[in-house]
Write a protein that holds these residues in place. Sequence first.
Motif, PDB file in Angstrom:
ATOM      1  N   CYS A   1      83.766  21.949  27.414  1.00  0.00           N
ATOM      2  CA  CYS A   1      83.700  23.414  27.467  1.00  0.00           C
ATOM      3  C   CYS A   1      83.839  23.988  26.056  1.00  0.00           C
ATOM      4  CB  CYS A   1      84.811  23.957  28.363  1.00  0.00           C
ATOM      5  SG  CYS A   1      84.810  23.251  30.027  1.00  0.00           S
TER       6      CYS A   1
ATOM      7  N   HIS B   1      87.360  29.734  37.885  1.00  0.00           N
ATOM      8  CA  HIS B   1      85.899  29.737  37.922  1.00  0.00           C
ATOM      9  C   HIS B   1      85.308  30.126  36.568  1.00  0.00           C
ATOM     10  CE1 HIS B   1      86.855  33.966  38.910  1.00  0.00           C
ATOM     11  NE2 HIS B   1      85.683  34.243  38.352  1.00  0.00           N
ATOM     12  N   GLU B   2      86.121  30.741  35.708  1.00  0.00           N
ATOM     13  CA  GLU B   2      85.816  31.119  34.312  1.00  0.00           C
ATOM     14  C   GLU B   2      84.856  32.290  34.197  1.00  0.00           C
ATOM     15  OE1 GLU B   2      87.867  30.249  32.417  1.00  0.00           O
ATOM     16  OE2 GLU B   2      88.475  28.189  32.769  1.00  0.00           O
ATOM     17  N   THR B   3      83.794  32.310  34.944  1.00  0.00           N
ATOM     18  CA  THR B   3      82.904  33.467  35.061  1.00  0.00           C
ATOM     19  C   THR B   3      82.014  33.234  36.266  1.00  0.00           C
ATOM     20  OG1 THR B   3      81.092  34.756  34.063  1.00  0.00           O
ATOM     21  CG2 THR B   3      81.289  32.447  33.392  1.00  0.00           C
TER      22      THR B   3
ATOM     23  N   TYR C   1      78.061  31.752  32.466  1.00  0.00           N
ATOM     24  CA  TYR C   1      78.673  30.419  32.583  1.00  0.00           C
ATOM     25  C   TYR C   1      77.951  29.420  31.679  1.00  0.00           C
ATOM     26  CZ  TYR C   1      81.247  26.672  34.953  1.00  0.00           C
ATOM     27  OH  TYR C   1      82.082  25.620  35.228  1.00  0.00           O
TER      28      TYR C   1
ATOM     29  N   HIS D   1      79.517  26.783  28.559  1.00  0.00           N
ATOM     30  CA  HIS D   1      79.622  25.375  28.918  1.00  0.00           C
ATOM     31  C   HIS D   1      78.353  24.626  28.535  1.00  0.00           C
ATOM     32  CE1 HIS D   1      82.271  27.585  31.735  1.00  0.00           C
ATOM     33  NE2 HIS D   1      83.055  26.530  31.625  1.00  0.00           N
TER      34      HIS D   1
ATOM     35  N   PHE E   1      77.840  26.897  37.192  1.00  0.00           N
ATOM     36  CA  PHE E   1      78.684  27.732  38.039  1.00  0.00           C
ATOM     37  C   PHE E   1      78.530  27.337  39.503  1.00  0.00           C
ATOM     38  CE2 PHE E   1      79.045  31.583  40.737  1.00  0.00           C
ATOM     39  CZ  PHE E   1      80.427  31.660  40.725  1.00  0.00           C
TER      40      PHE E   1
ATOM     41  N   ARG F   1      80.931  24.638  40.209  1.00  0.00           N
ATOM     42  CA  ARG F   1      82.305  25.157  40.183  1.00  0.00           C
ATOM     43  C   ARG F   1      82.605  25.940  41.456  1.00  0.00           C
ATOM     44  NH1 ARG F   1      86.337  25.652  36.035  1.00  0.00           N
ATOM     45  NH2 ARG F   1      85.072  23.979  35.143  1.00  0.00           N
TER      46      ARG F   1
END
Length: 351
Positions: free
Chosen positions: A65, A160-162, A168, A172, A178, A181
């Motif tokens: 990441c 989930h980060e975005t 996403y 990454h 995503f 995820r």
Amino acid sequence: MNKLIGKLKSTGTLSKSEFIELIGCDKKTAEKLRKTAEAIRDEYYGHGIFIRGLIEFSNYCRQDCLYCGIRRSNKDCSRYRLTEDEILSCCKEGYALGFRTFVLQGGEDPYFNDDRMSAIIDMIKSEFPDCALTLSLGEKSYDSYKRFFDAGADRYLLRHETANAAHYARLHPASQTFENRKNCLYDLKKIGYQVGCGFMVGSPYQTAETLADDLLFISELKPQMVGIGPFIHHSETPFRDFPDGTLEQTLLLLSIIRIMLPAVLLPATTALATIHPKGRELGILAGANVVMPNLSPLGVRKNYQLYDNKVCTGDESAQCRLCLEKRMEAIGFHIVTGRGDPRQTPNNTKE
């Protein structure tokens, strides 16, 4: 704006355009959101703050990441793994200090395969049957998640980060999506975990539109836990020169999430405390109700650096626990021992 706050409180969600409008609100509206969130948190949890004992047991990670200090490509990271005995020792120390939830957090370390993790989970739950065990181990298969659950794990944190797929992809490498995820989070819910998602506030390329997507995803997933904190750059990542997230926006989003999910377990994170000396306290006043002191051995804490200048890398666990207790009491709150499971309905006997 009052109508938007009322709609959010009554329905738990808004349209994307309405979320964008709320995210861009002025200070007066932000304070209304804060007071609304505070009242809702008090209705469900009173002034009791749950503590979780965080054990960062490995900083090896197979993922890369772009924002993370323990990413695979960071050759300057001093890697470590705790032994089973060291992990259990952390739990014993934490139990004596009143912790009844342990959080095992690590990079996606192939060494800790399903057999090893299942044995560690069984060991902790056998020794401390009255405690909850939370895992934060990243993306796994359905079968791995199920095996950990069957071994005794209660909760799983997977930010989930975005929730915006294009965003996403900018955070990454191409091997991470995503979609995967998101599928992991729904797998965890299906298995029966108490599930936590979350995102970085102010991450590179984030916009009001991507934040609205995050809030829409959270309202759809309905997790029991949400972990958000400001993006803080790490000097050994591709995002080293990007600005950090802000205190103000993080607090605003904490309040919005509390209103959306009244019973949510919402941490005031270490990242929040890193960007402001009163960050944890301000997070609690914005609607949070969880803090996570570090139980990891002192010798490795400085090496679990997801971002630069992380706080609480030197205090003994007992000192950190006492310090947090005093800081919570200073703003009218108190530490609660116990598992700290989410409420289903407002609590008539406040903690």
